[in-house]
Write a protein that holds these residues in place. Structure first.
Motif, PDB file in Angstrom:
ATOM      1  N   ALA A  53       0.826  -1.207   0.000  1.00 54.38           N
ATOM      2  CA  ALA A  53       0.000   0.000   0.000  1.00 54.38           C
ATOM      3  C   ALA A  53       0.863   1.261   0.000  1.00 54.38           C
ATOM      4  CB  ALA A  53      -0.927  -0.007   1.220  1.00 54.38           C
ATOM      5  N   CYS A  54       2.070   1.164   0.574  1.00 53.12           N
ATOM      6  CA  CYS A  54       2.969   2.322   0.607  1.00 53.12           C
ATOM      7  C   CYS A  54       3.381   2.761  -0.790  1.00 53.12           C
ATOM      8  CB  CYS A  54       4.217   1.984   1.420  1.00 53.12           C
ATOM      9  SG  CYS A  54       3.888   1.542   3.137  1.00 53.12           S
ATOM     10  N   GLY A  55       3.268   1.859  -1.764  1.00 52.47           N
ATOM     11  CA  GLY A  55       3.662   2.197  -3.125  1.00 52.47           C
ATOM     12  C   GLY A  55       2.577   2.858  -3.944  1.00 52.47           C
ATOM     13  N   ILE A  56       1.357   2.964  -3.391  1.00 54.83           N
ATOM     14  CA  ILE A  56       0.239   3.504  -4.176  1.00 54.83           C
ATOM     15  C   ILE A  56       0.503   4.930  -4.670  1.00 54.83           C
ATOM     16  CG2 ILE A  56      -2.195   4.158  -4.083  1.00 54.83           C
ATOM     17  CD1 ILE A  56      -2.635   1.732  -2.235  1.00 54.83           C
ATOM     18  N   PRO A  57       1.010   5.859  -3.829  1.00 55.73           N
ATOM     19  CA  PRO A  57       1.265   7.209  -4.361  1.00 55.73           C
ATOM     20  C   PRO A  57       2.229   7.209  -5.538  1.00 55.73           C
ATOM     21  CG  PRO A  57       1.327   7.223  -1.968  1.00 55.73           C
ATOM     22  CD  PRO A  57       1.277   5.793  -2.378  1.00 55.73           C
ATOM     23  N   TYR A  58       3.170   6.277  -5.564  1.00 64.14           N
ATOM     24  CA  TYR A  58       4.156   6.251  -6.651  1.00 64.14           C
ATOM     25  C   TYR A  58       3.559   5.614  -7.904  1.00 64.14           C
ATOM     26  CZ  TYR A  58       6.682   7.268  -2.450  1.00 64.14           C
ATOM     27  OH  TYR A  58       7.053   7.842  -1.258  1.00 64.14           O
ATOM     28  N   ASP A  63       5.568   6.736 -11.143  1.00 61.90           N
ATOM     29  CA  ASP A  63       6.886   6.141 -10.900  1.00 61.90           C
ATOM     30  C   ASP A  63       6.835   4.620 -10.951  1.00 61.90           C
ATOM     31  OD1 ASP A  63       8.274   8.604 -10.448  1.00 61.90           O
ATOM     32  OD2 ASP A  63       7.293   8.727  -8.500  1.00 61.90           O
ATOM     33  N   VAL A  64       5.657   4.047 -10.719  1.00 62.38           N
ATOM     34  CA  VAL A  64       5.436   2.603 -10.796  1.00 62.38           C
ATOM     35  C   VAL A  64       4.443   2.359 -11.922  1.00 62.38           C
ATOM     36  CG1 VAL A  64       4.535   0.575  -9.583  1.00 62.38           C
ATOM     37  CG2 VAL A  64       5.902   2.277  -8.350  1.00 62.38           C
ATOM     38  N   GLN A  69       3.243  -4.510 -10.095  1.00 63.15           N
ATOM     39  CA  GLN A  69       4.570  -4.322  -9.513  1.00 63.15           C
ATOM     40  C   GLN A  69       4.526  -4.170  -7.996  1.00 63.15           C
ATOM     41  OE1 GLN A  69       5.800  -1.173 -12.712  1.00 63.15           O
ATOM     42  NE2 GLN A  69       7.667  -2.089 -11.928  1.00 63.15           N
ATOM     43  N   LEU A  70       3.339  -3.886  -7.458  1.00 64.37           N
ATOM     44  CA  LEU A  70       3.193  -3.695  -6.021  1.00 64.37           C
ATOM     45  C   LEU A  70       2.746  -4.966  -5.310  1.00 64.37           C
ATOM     46  CD1 LEU A  70       1.408  -0.205  -5.981  1.00 64.37           C
ATOM     47  CD2 LEU A  70       3.852  -0.698  -5.835  1.00 64.37           C
TER      48      LEU A  70
END
Length: 464
Positions: A53-58, A63-64, A69-70
């Motif tokens: 979930a920490c990758g959602i903003p990226y 960026d992702v 990829q998450l």
């Protein structure tokens, strides 16, 4: 409704929640016990499992490339490992007395009961939605799950206007503001605090404020959102505060999260001051030998203050899952607590903290000194050296380290790990000054900025 239980000699573990804590617990339990000894049934109400979930903003910011990829492990991969994972299935009730849970298939509406011998509650957290008119209007988004991220991306793809309002300036709000800037939106952040990043002291938050405005983000502090205004089509058109309106084609709520403990509360399980489940060191729910809980739905011990806190981080959730799975599997493991370490960024500005802020220390009755130093990420003469500000708190008289905050460019954020280890070890600032840290001009000055702050704190402790 039917009773989904064919009794055999196996124990049954039921897991509520298919993300970090829940599936880590299920996977660890499976490693320790074979399928012919332990049946594992897991329920997940969303479309994804074991994701960051920490990758959602990226992902939102580009960026992702996409949600795949998450995802660390898909439902199919979990099933291949002997876990009966039921997607799009929401647990609606926990019957502690009869040791069973009721679940509803969100696609068909069918409901059934599933008995358990052991239960893991990993229901996560939910975004805080302000209780005000328009908070649920189309175009208003909370961001906590991959489903939430996909919904926001879909809205951005079909929204003609380019005006975004972010409500809240904590980690989620700041990261989402950057993501929207990266998507060429005109971004306004409305913040009820005096400065962004309330996890920092205001003097350090001011540095974040200046950096955000340098990126073209409009920061409005000390303001309270009163309602979301909608147009004739029912969609969001603006956000109103006490004294102004801010046009918006999309609104992102970055106010924070609360433990999702609705089920646990209804079942009579113990909750703490912050609404999270209370567990022992083995992550068992207090007073219940066959129920464990972990992740964003629990409260954890703060090793610095000695009090319970709610901290929603994937690092903790995965550790909780490992501890729980070991216990369920018949082994022994504990989770001793946290020191409150977190790191984030706004474009190239890195933001980090660990331990207590000034107001935290005052609240628990600690007397302290604080120092702030300016340094650089590398030797000043080496190419690429960038400025860094370090603030350090130490207990008066004893010199025990209480907290560190760091704001700077490349190389600043992860330096907080030095302080996190020192806090966990209960070190004094004087002891820190002798730490044998790695040095070479491309990596730090001769005196690392954290140690410079420690030296200054030592002098202030002696003076106090």
């Amino acid at each position: 409704m039917n009773m989904s239980r064919t009794r055999d000699t196996r124990e049954r573990l039921v897991v509520i929640g298919g993300d970090a804590a829940g599936m880590s617990a299920a996977s660890q339990a499976r490693r320790m016990r074979d399928p012919d000894e332990l049946e594992i049934v897991a329920f997940e109400r969303g479309h994804f499992t074991s994701y960051s979930a920490c990758g959602i903003p990226y992902w939102v910011g580009g960026d992702v490339a996409g949600p795949d990829q998450l995802i660390a492990r898909t439902p199919e991969e979990h099933r291949e490992r002997g876990i009966d994972l039921r997607m799009r299935t929401e647990v609606t009730e926990i019957d502690v007395e009869r040791q069973r849970v009721r679940a509803r298939d969100l696609d068909s509406g069918a409901e059934s009961w599933t008995s358990y011998d052991k239960l893991v509650i990993a229901t996560g957290a939910r975004p805080i939605r302000p209780d005000m008119p328009g908070a649920d209007a189309p175009g208003v988004h909370g961001v906590q799950t991959l489903d939430d991220g996909q919904a926001l991306i879909d809205t951005l793809a079909h929204t003609r206007g380019r005006r975004a309002v972010v409500v809240g300036a904590g980690y989620i709000g700041v990261e989402m503001a950057e993501a929207l800037i990266n998507r060429d939106y005109e971004v306004t952040v409305l913040n009820r605090g005096s400065e962004p990043m309330s996890t920092l002291d205001p003097d350090m938050g001011r540095l974040v404020h200046e950096a955000m405005e340098g990126l073209g983000i409009t920061m409005v502090n000390d303001t309270e959102v009163t309602k979301v205004l909608t147009g004739d089509d029912g969609r969001v058109r603006a956000v109103a505060t006490q004294d102004a309106e801010y046009p918006a084609d999309v609104v992102v709520l970055g106010i924070g999260v609360r433990p999702e403990t609705t089920l646990a509360k209804a079942a009579g399980l113990p909750l703490g001051e912050h609404g999270g489940l209370l567990t022992d060191l083995a992550m068992r729910v207090r007073g219940h030998e066959n129920i464990w809980a972990g992740g964003d739905c629990v409260e954890v011990l703060d090793l610095v203050s000695g009090q319970e806190r709610h901290i929603a981080l994937g690092t903790h959730a995965n550790k909780h899952g490992q501890v729980i799975g070991t216990g369920v599997g018949g082994g022994y493991a504990t989770f001793p607590g946290v020191v409150g370490t977190a790191v984030s960024k706004v474009c190239d500005l890195e933001i980090a903290r660990t331990g207590l802020r000034e107001k935290d220390a005052r609240r628990v009755g600690l007397q302290f000194v604080s120092v702030t130093i300016e340094s650089t990420s590398r030797a000043g003469y080496y190419s690429g050296a960038s400025p860094m500000t370090v603030k350090m708190l130490a207990e008066r008289r004893t010199g025990r380290l209480l907290g560190v905050q760091i704001v700077g460019r490349e190389g600043a954020g992860k330096r907080v790990d030095i302080a996190a280890v020192a806090l966990t070890a209960g070190m004094t600032v004087e002891r820190m000054t002798a730490l044998d840290l790695g040095y070479a001009p491309p990596f730090s000055p001769v005196w690392d900025p954290v140690l410079v702050a420690a030296r200054k704190a030592v002098a202030k402790v002696r003076g106090s």
